[in-house]
Write a protein that holds these residues in place. Sequence first.
Motif, PDB file in Angstrom:
ATOM      1  N   GLU A  81     -76.321  23.369  37.887  1.00 18.28           N
ATOM      2  CA  GLU A  81     -77.051  23.340  39.156  1.00 18.28           C
ATOM      3  C   GLU A  81     -78.209  22.352  39.090  1.00 18.28           C
ATOM      4  OE1 GLU A  81     -78.578  27.027  40.933  1.00 18.28           O
ATOM      5  OE2 GLU A  81     -76.542  27.807  40.518  1.00 18.28           O
ATOM      6  N   VAL A  82     -78.358  21.601  40.174  1.00 17.36           N
ATOM      7  CA  VAL A  82     -79.446  20.617  40.254  1.00 17.36           C
ATOM      8  C   VAL A  82     -80.294  20.970  41.467  1.00 17.36           C
ATOM      9  CG1 VAL A  82     -79.980  18.159  40.564  1.00 17.36           C
ATOM     10  CG2 VAL A  82     -77.943  18.837  39.268  1.00 17.36           C
ATOM     11  N   ALA A  83     -81.614  20.878  41.323  1.00 15.35           N
ATOM     12  CA  ALA A  83     -82.493  21.193  42.453  1.00 15.35           C
ATOM     13  C   ALA A  83     -83.715  20.291  42.383  1.00 15.35           C
ATOM     14  CB  ALA A  83     -82.911  22.660  42.366  1.00 15.35           C
ATOM     15  N   PRO A  84     -84.464  20.206  43.511  1.00 15.69           N
ATOM     16  CA  PRO A  84     -85.697  19.414  43.455  1.00 15.69           C
ATOM     17  C   PRO A  84     -86.653  20.031  42.425  1.00 15.69           C
ATOM     18  CG  PRO A  84     -85.192  20.088  45.712  1.00 15.69           C
ATOM     19  CD  PRO A  84     -84.247  20.822  44.818  1.00 15.69           C
ATOM     20  N   ALA A  85     -87.288  19.198  41.612  1.00 19.43           N
ATOM     21  CA  ALA A  85     -88.262  19.729  40.654  1.00 19.43           C
ATOM     22  C   ALA A  85     -89.502  20.149  41.438  1.00 19.43           C
ATOM     23  CB  ALA A  85     -88.621  18.639  39.647  1.00 19.43           C
ATOM     24  N   GLN A  86     -90.271  21.102  40.889  1.00 21.27           N
ATOM     25  CA  GLN A  86     -91.466  21.546  41.625  1.00 21.27           C
ATOM     26  C   GLN A  86     -92.437  20.396  41.811  1.00 21.27           C
ATOM     27  OE1 GLN A  86     -92.832  25.164  39.796  1.00 21.27           O
ATOM     28  NE2 GLN A  86     -91.654  26.243  41.371  1.00 21.27           N
TER      29      GLN A  86
ATOM     30  N   SER B   2     -88.814   9.442  35.433  1.00 17.80           N
ATOM     31  CA  SER B   2     -88.945   8.975  36.803  1.00 17.80           C
ATOM     32  C   SER B   2     -87.932   9.735  37.636  1.00 17.80           C
ATOM     33  CB  SER B   2     -88.675   7.467  36.854  1.00 17.80           C
ATOM     34  OG  SER B   2     -88.611   7.028  38.180  1.00 17.80           O
ATOM     35  N   HIS B   3     -88.295  10.962  38.024  1.00 16.94           N
ATOM     36  CA  HIS B   3     -87.302  11.753  38.763  1.00 16.94           C
ATOM     37  C   HIS B   3     -87.953  12.776  39.675  1.00 16.94           C
ATOM     38  CE1 HIS B   3     -87.622  15.480  36.187  1.00 16.94           C
ATOM     39  NE2 HIS B   3     -88.248  14.602  35.464  1.00 16.94           N
ATOM     40  N   GLY B   4     -87.226  13.130  40.724  1.00 16.67           N
ATOM     41  CA  GLY B   4     -87.673  14.165  41.636  1.00 16.67           C
ATOM     42  C   GLY B   4     -86.820  15.417  41.489  1.00 16.67           C
ATOM     43  N   ASP B   5     -85.553  15.234  41.099  1.00 17.67           N
ATOM     44  CA  ASP B   5     -84.640  16.369  40.911  1.00 17.67           C
ATOM     45  C   ASP B   5     -84.539  16.694  39.430  1.00 17.67           C
ATOM     46  OD1 ASP B   5     -84.141  16.212  43.589  1.00 17.67           O
ATOM     47  OD2 ASP B   5     -82.266  15.083  43.364  1.00 17.67           O
ATOM     48  N   ARG B   6     -84.045  17.895  39.150  1.00 17.59           N
ATOM     49  CA  ARG B   6     -83.766  18.190  37.737  1.00 17.59           C
ATOM     50  C   ARG B   6     -82.635  19.204  37.617  1.00 17.59           C
ATOM     51  NH1 ARG B   6     -89.059  21.469  35.660  1.00 17.59           N
ATOM     52  NH2 ARG B   6     -88.350  23.541  36.249  1.00 17.59           N
ATOM     53  N   VAL B   7     -82.049  19.242  36.442  1.00 14.92           N
ATOM     54  CA  VAL B   7     -80.961  20.190  36.191  1.00 14.92           C
ATOM     55  C   VAL B   7     -81.592  21.557  35.933  1.00 14.92           C
ATOM     56  CG1 VAL B   7     -79.061  20.777  34.648  1.00 14.92           C
ATOM     57  CG2 VAL B   7     -79.483  18.378  35.259  1.00 14.92           C
TER      58      VAL B   7
ATOM     59  N   SER C  54     -89.390  18.823  27.402  1.00 15.55           N
ATOM     60  CA  SER C  54     -90.776  18.358  27.516  1.00 15.55           C
ATOM     61  C   SER C  54     -91.519  19.415  28.313  1.00 15.55           C
ATOM     62  CB  SER C  54     -90.827  17.005  28.229  1.00 15.55           C
ATOM     63  OG  SER C  54     -90.552  17.196  29.604  1.00 15.55           O
ATOM     64  N   LYS C  55     -92.822  19.199  28.489  1.00 12.13           N
ATOM     65  CA  LYS C  55     -93.636  20.206  29.178  1.00 12.13           C
ATOM     66  C   LYS C  55     -93.069  20.486  30.573  1.00 12.13           C
ATOM     67  CE  LYS C  55     -98.395  20.531  30.240  1.00 12.13           C
ATOM     68  NZ  LYS C  55     -98.930  19.355  30.861  1.00 12.13           N
ATOM     69  N   ASN C  56     -92.744  19.413  31.300  1.00  9.50           N
ATOM     70  CA  ASN C  56     -92.271  19.607  32.673  1.00  9.50           C
ATOM     71  C   ASN C  56     -90.760  19.647  32.800  1.00  9.50           C
ATOM     72  OD1 ASN C  56     -94.761  19.707  33.961  1.00  9.50           O
ATOM     73  ND2 ASN C  56     -94.955  17.485  33.762  1.00  9.50           N
ATOM     74  N   SER C  57     -90.057  19.266  31.764  1.00  6.54           N
ATOM     75  CA  SER C  57     -88.592  19.222  31.838  1.00  6.54           C
ATOM     76  C   SER C  57     -87.984  20.026  30.700  1.00  6.54           C
ATOM     77  CB  SER C  57     -88.085  17.781  31.730  1.00  6.54           C
ATOM     78  OG  SER C  57     -88.419  17.057  32.863  1.00  6.54           O
TER      79      SER C  57
END
Length: 506
Positions: free
Chosen positions: A94-99, A127-132, A145-148
């Motif tokens: 599933e992929v969604a917009p990252a917070q 460099s991304h707006g979406d994430r898995v 990583s901290k955010n990913s």
Amino acid sequence: MRDTIAILDFGSQTSHLIARRVREAQVYCELFPYDAPAEDILAVNPSGYILSGGPASIYEENAPRIPGFILESGQPILGICYGMQAIADALGGEVAPAQSREYGAAEIHVDDGDGLLEVGSQQVWMSHGDRVEVLPGGFQVIASSKNSPHAAIGDQTARIYGLQFHPEVEHTLGGGEILRRFVVDICGASADWSPSSIVPKAIRSIQQQVDEGSAIAAVSGGVDSAVASVLAYRALGERLECVFVDTGLLRSGEQAMVAASLSPLLGGQLQVIDASERFLGSLIGITDPEQKRRVIGEQFIRVFEGAAEHIRRPRFLVQGTIYPDVVESSGKDREVAARIKTHHNVGGLPADMDFALVEPLRFLFKDEVRSVGRELDLPDELLERHPFPGPGLAIRCLGEVTLTRLEQLRRADRILTDELHSHKVAQAFAVLLPVRSVGVMGDQRTYGETIALRVVATEDFMTADWARLPHDLLARISSRIVNEVSDINRVVYDITSKPPATIEWE
Ligand code: XMP
């Protein structure tokens, strides 16, 4: 057949950098639009696939998807950013917009890199707006990583991997090594490719293409056409006619210099054609950049046709088209895209020309072309020349191209080049702007045109940054130009990178 990695381009600004990094690992690769016909991609018999980033969101309607034949190929796949999200989506994740969107440097932590990443911490570029959000079945997290939390994922059995960050950009320290591990260790491609290794094959393929026919090579004085024509000369010998057209749009001293250094490498057969009158005549009154290119392209072909009249058919035209010409315009239809840039190469070839094209360098980057040139013993004075566009000074003389304005531009350009001699820059030239401004010289008011200086640092000419030249050097250049070139009373320095600007002004 040599080992080849196929890179699918989903529209990222940095897709070509993936190709460069893979080639730096001495593995040959080609870049394809993501929707290129399967037979084109399969024709290179890929040892593995890399899926680039891109601007879309995978959950949008009509978002580009990974072709099924790639997922079913059983070959290793590496998805980068959008490529990773496309993998996750296709395989049931599933992929969604990252917070929060994540741009810039980040630190990833790797416990077990699965052979792709080195264990430990590493700086990468995000460099991304979406994430898995949810991994597909069989996938493990291999870096976070901290955010990913899913900064890198992999299914070791299927040999499918995803990276949220961009290993191809230089801000990802060790990114080249990640790509090397993927293509060499995981795909098993042999690391034995080098630009100069194309020489024997290029010579054979020119011989096959031209067969019993004859060819004409259009030499512009630039590196690409010089290398292409020497390759063609090695392939065809006497069946190659080499012409250097003096369009009247050349830089100061260029005709003599090119003829002297290139002719010996072409069996002394370089024919210099002075066509300046017809080129300049056809440009009278034209100010639109695209029209300039078309008019010049048309004149080139008519001159080549005249020069090749006595050559028996089928006739071929050797061109120094290089990979950025092909890639920068690649779109849905590769054939069409390639043709558009071929036009670009000499500035707009007419559709009705009576030549088939021979383009031995169409898969090489500029610095790779230089390596081939070295292999072919081209002198440094030719190899180290700055690129010069086919349409010549016409596209640096903004507004109408007249003899007087060309002469002003030539003198300013010469001053810039002379003063820069010990500074290594990728490309430097003067541009004449049809913009008058008020100045004062002695006690006189002046109202002259403007020279812009364009000096860039770049490796491959697809992206570029303006060169940070020392201020005293700029001051010297400026003062010499306003003093030595008549009717120029202002000099400006172009501080725009590519993108968003291009290197040339037109
Ligand atoms: P741009 O302006 O597109 O230029 O950033 C990238 C590189 O290509 C050269 N260039 C040309 N070369 N015919 C050529 O042979 C052309 O029409 C042409 N336009 C740009 C430019 O000098 C730079 O090195």
